[in-house]
Design a protein around this motif. Structure first.
Motif, PDB file in Angstrom:
ATOM      1  N   ASP A 110      37.214  30.105  45.344  1.00 21.67           N
ATOM      2  CA  ASP A 110      37.065  28.753  45.901  1.00 21.67           C
ATOM      3  C   ASP A 110      35.669  28.192  45.674  1.00 21.67           C
ATOM      4  OD1 ASP A 110      39.662  28.761  46.879  1.00 21.67           O
ATOM      5  OD2 ASP A 110      39.086  29.377  48.898  1.00 21.67           O
ATOM      6  N   VAL A 111      34.650  29.033  45.888  1.00 25.46           N
ATOM      7  CA  VAL A 111      33.276  28.517  45.956  1.00 25.46           C
ATOM      8  C   VAL A 111      32.435  28.906  44.745  1.00 25.46           C
ATOM      9  CG1 VAL A 111      33.281  28.461  48.475  1.00 25.46           C
ATOM     10  CG2 VAL A 111      32.508  30.526  47.311  1.00 25.46           C
ATOM     11  N   SER A 112      33.070  29.432  43.696  1.00 25.66           N
ATOM     12  CA  SER A 112      32.317  29.792  42.489  1.00 25.66           C
ATOM     13  C   SER A 112      32.795  28.947  41.323  1.00 25.66           C
ATOM     14  CB  SER A 112      32.491  31.279  42.160  1.00 25.66           C
ATOM     15  OG  SER A 112      33.843  31.578  41.871  1.00 25.66           O
ATOM     16  N   SER A 113      31.888  28.703  40.412  1.00 23.06           N
ATOM     17  CA  SER A 113      32.239  27.986  39.194  1.00 23.06           C
ATOM     18  C   SER A 113      32.541  28.991  38.096  1.00 23.06           C
ATOM     19  CB  SER A 113      31.081  27.080  38.766  1.00 23.06           C
ATOM     20  OG  SER A 113      29.960  27.868  38.383  1.00 23.06           O
ATOM     21  N   ARG A 142      45.927  30.309  45.542  1.00 22.61           N
ATOM     22  CA  ARG A 142      44.957  31.315  45.107  1.00 22.61           C
ATOM     23  C   ARG A 142      45.119  32.645  45.830  1.00 22.61           C
ATOM     24  NH1 ARG A 142      39.640  27.411  44.710  1.00 22.61           N
ATOM     25  NH2 ARG A 142      39.899  26.819  42.517  1.00 22.61           N
ATOM     26  N   ALA A 143      45.188  32.592  47.150  1.00 25.98           N
ATOM     27  CA  ALA A 143      45.266  33.841  47.918  1.00 25.98           C
ATOM     28  C   ALA A 143      46.580  34.556  47.662  1.00 25.98           C
ATOM     29  CB  ALA A 143      45.089  33.556  49.407  1.00 25.98           C
ATOM     30  N   ALA A 144      47.658  33.804  47.465  1.00 23.68           N
ATOM     31  CA  ALA A 144      48.947  34.432  47.164  1.00 23.68           C
ATOM     32  C   ALA A 144      48.874  35.183  45.845  1.00 23.68           C
ATOM     33  CB  ALA A 144      50.045  33.367  47.120  1.00 23.68           C
ATOM     34  N   TYR A 145      48.258  34.580  44.835  1.00 18.90           N
ATOM     35  CA  TYR A 145      48.100  35.250  43.547  1.00 18.90           C
ATOM     36  C   TYR A 145      47.185  36.467  43.684  1.00 18.90           C
ATOM     37  CZ  TYR A 145      50.556  32.102  40.348  1.00 18.90           C
ATOM     38  OH  TYR A 145      51.526  31.418  39.658  1.00 18.90           O
ATOM     39  N   MET A 146      46.125  36.354  44.475  1.00 18.58           N
ATOM     40  CA  MET A 146      45.229  37.487  44.689  1.00 18.58           C
ATOM     41  C   MET A 146      45.961  38.642  45.370  1.00 18.58           C
ATOM     42  SD  MET A 146      42.219  37.153  43.466  1.00 18.58           S
ATOM     43  CE  MET A 146      41.040  35.950  42.848  1.00 18.58           C
ATOM     44  N   LEU A 201      56.250  35.275  40.468  1.00 20.41           N
ATOM     45  CA  LEU A 201      57.019  36.148  39.578  1.00 20.41           C
ATOM     46  C   LEU A 201      57.504  35.411  38.331  1.00 20.41           C
ATOM     47  CD1 LEU A 201      59.182  38.099  42.195  1.00 20.41           C
ATOM     48  CD2 LEU A 201      57.231  38.967  40.903  1.00 20.41           C
ATOM     49  N   ARG A 202      57.705  34.100  38.451  1.00 26.71           N
ATOM     50  CA  ARG A 202      58.158  33.323  37.298  1.00 26.71           C
ATOM     51  C   ARG A 202      57.008  32.881  36.391  1.00 26.71           C
ATOM     52  NH1 ARG A 202      61.401  31.132  41.373  1.00 26.71           N
ATOM     53  NH2 ARG A 202      60.014  29.316  41.540  1.00 26.71           N
ATOM     54  N   ASP A 203      55.783  33.107  36.848  1.00 27.63           N
ATOM     55  CA  ASP A 203      54.616  32.765  36.044  1.00 27.63           C
ATOM     56  C   ASP A 203      54.455  33.843  34.966  1.00 27.63           C
ATOM     57  OD1 ASP A 203      52.100  32.299  34.970  1.00 27.63           O
ATOM     58  OD2 ASP A 203      51.216  31.702  36.875  1.00 27.63           O
ATOM     59  N   LYS A 204      54.999  33.581  33.781  1.00 30.00           N
ATOM     60  CA  LYS A 204      55.062  34.616  32.728  1.00 30.00           C
ATOM     61  C   LYS A 204      53.672  35.093  32.328  1.00 30.00           C
ATOM     62  CE  LYS A 204      59.479  33.060  30.834  1.00 30.00           C
ATOM     63  NZ  LYS A 204      60.194  32.545  29.640  1.00 30.00           N
ATOM     64  N   ARG A 205      52.746  34.165  32.248  1.00 29.71           N
ATOM     65  CA  ARG A 205      51.403  34.546  31.824  1.00 29.71           C
ATOM     66  C   ARG A 205      50.749  35.487  32.830  1.00 29.71           C
ATOM     67  NH1 ARG A 205      46.236  30.677  31.622  1.00 29.71           N
ATOM     68  NH2 ARG A 205      44.818  32.044  30.515  1.00 29.71           N
ATOM     69  N   PHE A 206      50.901  35.168  34.115  1.00 30.76           N
ATOM     70  CA  PHE A 206      50.330  36.035  35.144  1.00 30.76           C
ATOM     71  C   PHE A 206      51.007  37.400  35.143  1.00 30.76           C
ATOM     72  CE2 PHE A 206      50.582  37.817  39.442  1.00 30.76           C
ATOM     73  CZ  PHE A 206      49.236  38.004  39.703  1.00 30.76           C
ATOM     74  N   PRO A 220      34.858  43.633  34.914  1.00 26.02           N
ATOM     75  CA  PRO A 220      34.445  42.313  35.407  1.00 26.02           C
ATOM     76  C   PRO A 220      35.112  41.163  34.654  1.00 26.02           C
ATOM     77  CG  PRO A 220      32.534  43.749  35.069  1.00 26.02           C
ATOM     78  CD  PRO A 220      33.710  44.404  34.421  1.00 26.02           C
ATOM     79  N   VAL A 221      35.336  41.335  33.345  1.00 21.70           N
ATOM     80  CA  VAL A 221      35.987  40.289  32.561  1.00 21.70           C
ATOM     81  C   VAL A 221      37.420  40.071  33.051  1.00 21.70           C
ATOM     82  CG1 VAL A 221      36.807  39.673  30.255  1.00 21.70           C
ATOM     83  CG2 VAL A 221      34.550  40.656  30.538  1.00 21.70           C
ATOM     84  N   ARG A 222      38.084  41.150  33.420  1.00 22.69           N
ATOM     85  CA  ARG A 222      39.441  41.029  33.969  1.00 22.69           C
ATOM     86  C   ARG A 222      39.453  40.115  35.188  1.00 22.69           C
ATOM     87  NH1 ARG A 222      43.621  42.426  37.238  1.00 22.69           N
ATOM     88  NH2 ARG A 222      42.151  42.697  38.944  1.00 22.69           N
ATOM     89  N   GLN A 223      38.463  40.280  36.073  1.00 25.07           N
ATOM     90  CA  GLN A 223      38.392  39.438  37.274  1.00 25.07           C
ATOM     91  C   GLN A 223      38.111  37.979  36.919  1.00 25.07           C
ATOM     92  OE1 GLN A 223      39.830  41.735  39.592  1.00 25.07           O
ATOM     93  NE2 GLN A 223      38.586  40.434  40.894  1.00 25.07           N
ATOM     94  N   VAL A 224      37.236  37.768  35.951  1.00 27.33           N
ATOM     95  CA  VAL A 224      36.927  36.401  35.513  1.00 27.33           C
ATOM     96  C   VAL A 224      38.181  35.720  34.965  1.00 27.33           C
ATOM     97  CG1 VAL A 224      35.598  35.008  33.889  1.00 27.33           C
ATOM     98  CG2 VAL A 224      34.511  36.944  35.034  1.00 27.33           C
ATOM     99  N   LEU A 225      38.924  36.433  34.145  1.00 28.61           N
ATOM    100  CA  LEU A 225      40.125  35.867  33.549  1.00 28.61           C
ATOM    101  C   LEU A 225      41.186  35.594  34.604  1.00 28.61           C
ATOM    102  CD1 LEU A 225      40.321  38.154  30.393  1.00 28.61           C
ATOM    103  CD2 LEU A 225      39.518  35.793  30.510  1.00 28.61           C
ATOM    104  N   LEU A 226      41.326  36.492  35.570  1.00 30.71           N
ATOM    105  CA  LEU A 226      42.281  36.279  36.663  1.00 30.71           C
ATOM    106  C   LEU A 226      41.934  35.013  37.426  1.00 30.71           C
ATOM    107  CD1 LEU A 226      44.567  37.199  38.579  1.00 30.71           C
ATOM    108  CD2 LEU A 226      42.846  38.545  39.812  1.00 30.71           C
ATOM    109  N   ALA A 227      40.650  34.840  37.767  1.00 32.62           N
ATOM    110  CA  ALA A 227      40.224  33.664  38.525  1.00 32.62           C
ATOM    111  C   ALA A 227      40.516  32.375  37.767  1.00 32.62           C
ATOM    112  CB  ALA A 227      38.725  33.759  38.831  1.00 32.62           C
ATOM    113  N   GLY A 228      40.464  32.435  36.446  1.00 31.89           N
ATOM    114  CA  GLY A 228      40.678  31.238  35.660  1.00 31.89           C
ATOM    115  C   GLY A 228      42.133  30.880  35.448  1.00 31.89           C
ATOM    116  N   MET A 229      43.064  31.804  35.697  1.00 29.45           N
ATOM    117  CA  MET A 229      44.466  31.524  35.396  1.00 29.45           C
ATOM    118  C   MET A 229      45.311  31.214  36.626  1.00 29.45           C
ATOM    119  SD  MET A 229      46.377  35.148  34.492  1.00 29.45           S
ATOM    120  CE  MET A 229      45.355  35.436  33.065  1.00 29.45           C
ATOM    121  N   ILE A 230      44.790  31.438  37.834  1.00 28.47           N
ATOM    122  CA  ILE A 230      45.615  31.211  39.022  1.00 28.47           C
ATOM    123  C   ILE A 230      45.479  29.772  39.490  1.00 28.47           C
ATOM    124  CG2 ILE A 230      45.533  33.621  39.736  1.00 28.47           C
ATOM    125  CD1 ILE A 230      43.366  32.988  41.680  1.00 28.47           C
ATOM    126  N   PRO A 231      46.565  29.163  39.978  1.00 24.20           N
ATOM    127  CA  PRO A 231      46.519  27.768  40.435  1.00 24.20           C
ATOM    128  C   PRO A 231      45.760  27.636  41.745  1.00 24.20           C
ATOM    129  CG  PRO A 231      48.698  28.715  40.834  1.00 24.20           C
ATOM    130  CD  PRO A 231      47.929  29.725  40.045  1.00 24.20           C
TER     131      PRO A 231
END
Length: 414
Positions: free
Chosen positions: A127-130, A348-352, A214-219, A333-344
Motif C-alpha cells: 500500500d505505502v511503497s512505490s 491486495r491482502a487476499a492475494y497476499m 484462482l481464476r487469475d491465470k498469471r497469479f 527479493p525479486v519474487r516479492q517485487v514481482l508479486l507486489a506488481g501483479m496483484i490488484p
C-alpha cells in the motif's frame, strides 16, 4: 534509496517484524519437541498440523476482511489476541502454574494471530511503497528476517528448556510493545473503496474473491513457481540433512567432520552471507532486469541444491552452499517485487493470503522429498531437484511475460 526515505509504516514494520521474528522463532521450532515430550509424537504432530491448517484458513479470512475494513483495525485485533495468548503461555509455564493443556490452547491462539497478521502486513507494505522502493524494502526485510531467525533460534536453544517462563515473558513483553506501536504509531494504509462490496453476503463475497484469485491465470502460474522454488529450500533440513548424517564423513584442514558438522557449516555459511551482503547485494541487483536476475538466481539456487543432494566432497559442498545462497539472494527479493506488481489494488491482502499458502504447500513437498529420498539414490534426487528448479524458472518467466518487456528493468536503488 535510504531507510530514512521510506514511509513511516514501513520503517516501523521492519523494526517490529525483526523483534517479532526474533522472539517467535525462539519458541516455535522448540514447541514440537516440548509437545512430543508432554503428549507423545502422534498427538504433537496432529496439534501442529491443526495449527498450520487453522492459521492458513484464518489468513484467508483476514485477507478478505482487511481489504474491506482496513489493515490497521485487523492488525490491532490480531495483536490483542497475540498478547492475550502469550500472557497465558507465560503463565502456563511459570513457577506457579504448569499446564500443558493451557499451553496447547494458547499456542493455537498465537498461531491463529500470526496467520491473520502476515498477509495484512504484506498488503500494508505494498500500500505505502512505490515500485521504485520495493526492491530495497524486500531486500531489507529478507536480511532482517534471516538475522532474527538465527538469533531467535540461538536464544530459544539457551532458554527454552530450563528458563521457559523467562523466555515466554520476554516474548509477551515484545508483543505488548508491538501492540502499543500498532495502536499509536501505525497509520491506516488502505484507500477506502465503495462500501457496496461489503453489502453482499459474507460467504458469497469471500468465495467470489478467492474464486477470482484462482481464476487469475498469471497469479496461479506465479504461485506454482513459488511452491516449486520454496520446496527446494525445505529440502535442506529434511532430505539433505538426513543424507549428510548417514553418508558423509571427511577431513577438512586435518579436522574430522561428520555429516551433522557439515550440515551445520552449510547453514552457517548461508546465515553469515545473508547477514553480511544481503542489503548491498540487493542495491547492486536493482540495476538489472528482473527477468535476468530471476533466471540467473534460480539457476544458481537449483545447482547448489542439486550438488548438496549427492556430493560427499567437502569443498564442493561448501562451494554449493555459497552458490545457492547467492541464488537465493537474487531470486527471493525479486519474487516479492514481482508479486507486489501483479496483484490488484482492490484485493491486495487476499492475494497476499493466497500467496502465503505457497509456503505451506512447499513445506508439504519438502516432507514428501524426505519420503521419496528413502527409495531413490542420491543422484536421482539431484536430478529431481534440477527438474523442480527448472520448472520453477519456466513458470516464473511465464508469469513475467505480461509484465516485462525487452527493455524493462527493476528500478535502481540510490
Amino acid at each position: 534509496m535510504k531507510y530514512a526515505d521510506l514511509h513511516r509504516n514501513i520503517k516501523i514494520r521492519i523494526i517490529t517484524d525483526f523483534f517479532t521474528d526474533l522472539t517467535q522463532k525462539s519458541i516455535i521450532p522448540f514447541m514440537a519437541i516440548y509437545l512430543s515430550v508432554q503428549m507423545g509424537a502422534g498427538w504433537a504432530g496432529l496439534l501442529l498440523t491443526v495449527n498450520i491448517v487453522s492459521s492458513m484458513i484464518a489468513g484467508l479470512g483476514a485477507g478478505y476482511w482487511s481489504d474491506r475494513i482496513g489493515r490497521k483495525k485487523m492488525m490491532v485485533i490480531a495483536q490483542c489476541a497475540q498478547v492475550f495468548a502469550l500472557f497465558w503461555l507465560a503463565a502456563a509455564n511459570s513457577p506457579w502454574l504448569n499446564s500443558v493443556e493451557l499451553t496447547c490452547v494458547m499456542f493455537f491462539l498465537s498461531s491463529l494471530s500470526s496467520g491473520i497478521t502476515i498477509p495484512i502486513a504484506g498488503a500494508m507494505i505494498v500500500d505505502v511503497s512505490s515500485e521504485h522502493e520495493r526492491h530495497y524494502v524486500y531486500g531489507l526485510q529478507y536480511w532482517t528476517t534471516n538475522v532474527a531467525v538465527t538469533f531467535g533460534a540461538l536464544m530459544g536453544g539457551l532458554l527454552f528448556d530450563s528458563f521457559r517462563f523467562v523466555l515466554f515473558s520476554l516474548v509477551f513483553a515484545e508483543s505488548l510493545i508491538t501492540l502499543f506501536i500498532l495502536m499509536f504509531f501505525i497509520q491506516e494504509s488502505m484507500e477506502r473503496t465503495d462500501s457496496s462490496q461489503v453489502a453482499t453476503p459474507i460467504r458469497k463475497n469471500m468465495l467470489k474473491t478467492y474464486g477470482s484469485v484462482l481464476r487469475d491465470k498469471r497469479f496461479m502460474v506465479f504461485f506454482t513457481a513459488s511452491v516449486l522454488a520454496v520446496s527446494l529450500e525445505f529440502q535442506m533440513d529434511k532430505y539433505i540433512a538426513v543424507r549428510l548424517k548417514s553418508e558423509f564423513s571427511a577431513q577438512l584442514l586435518h579436522w574430522d567432520i561428520s555429516g551433522l558438522h557439515m550440515f551445520s557449516l552449510i547453514m552457517a555459511i548461508n546465515t553469515v552471507m545473508v547477514a553480511l551482503v544481503a542489503i548491498p547485494f540487493s542495491k547492486w541487483m536493482a540495476r538489472f532486469q528482473s527477468r535476468s536476475i530471476m533466471t540467473v538466481g534460480m539457476c544458481l539456487y537449483t545447482a547448489g541444491f542439486a550438488v548438496l543432494a549427492f556430493s560427499n566432497w567437502a569443498l564442493l559442498l561448501i562451494g554449493s552452499a555459497v552458490l545457492l545462497t547467492i541464488g537465493e539472494l537474487m531470486y527471493s527479493p525479486v519474487r516479492q517485487v514481482l508479486l507486489a506488481g501483479m496483484i490488484p489494488d482492490s484485493n491486495r491482502a487476499a492475494y497476499m493470503a493466497a500467496d502465503g499458502m505457497s509456503y505451506n504447500a512447499a513445506a508439504l513437498l519438502g516432507s514428501l522429498g524426505l519420503t521419496i529420498g528413502a527409495f531413490l539414490p542420491s543422484y536421482a534426487m539431484a536430478g529431481l531437484y534440477v527438474i523442480i528448479g527448472a520448472s520453477a524458472l519456466i513458470f516464473f518467466r511465464q508469469s513475467l511475460k505480461p509484465l516485462t518487456g525487452p527493455s524493462e528493468s527493476l528500478p535502481c536503488a540510490s
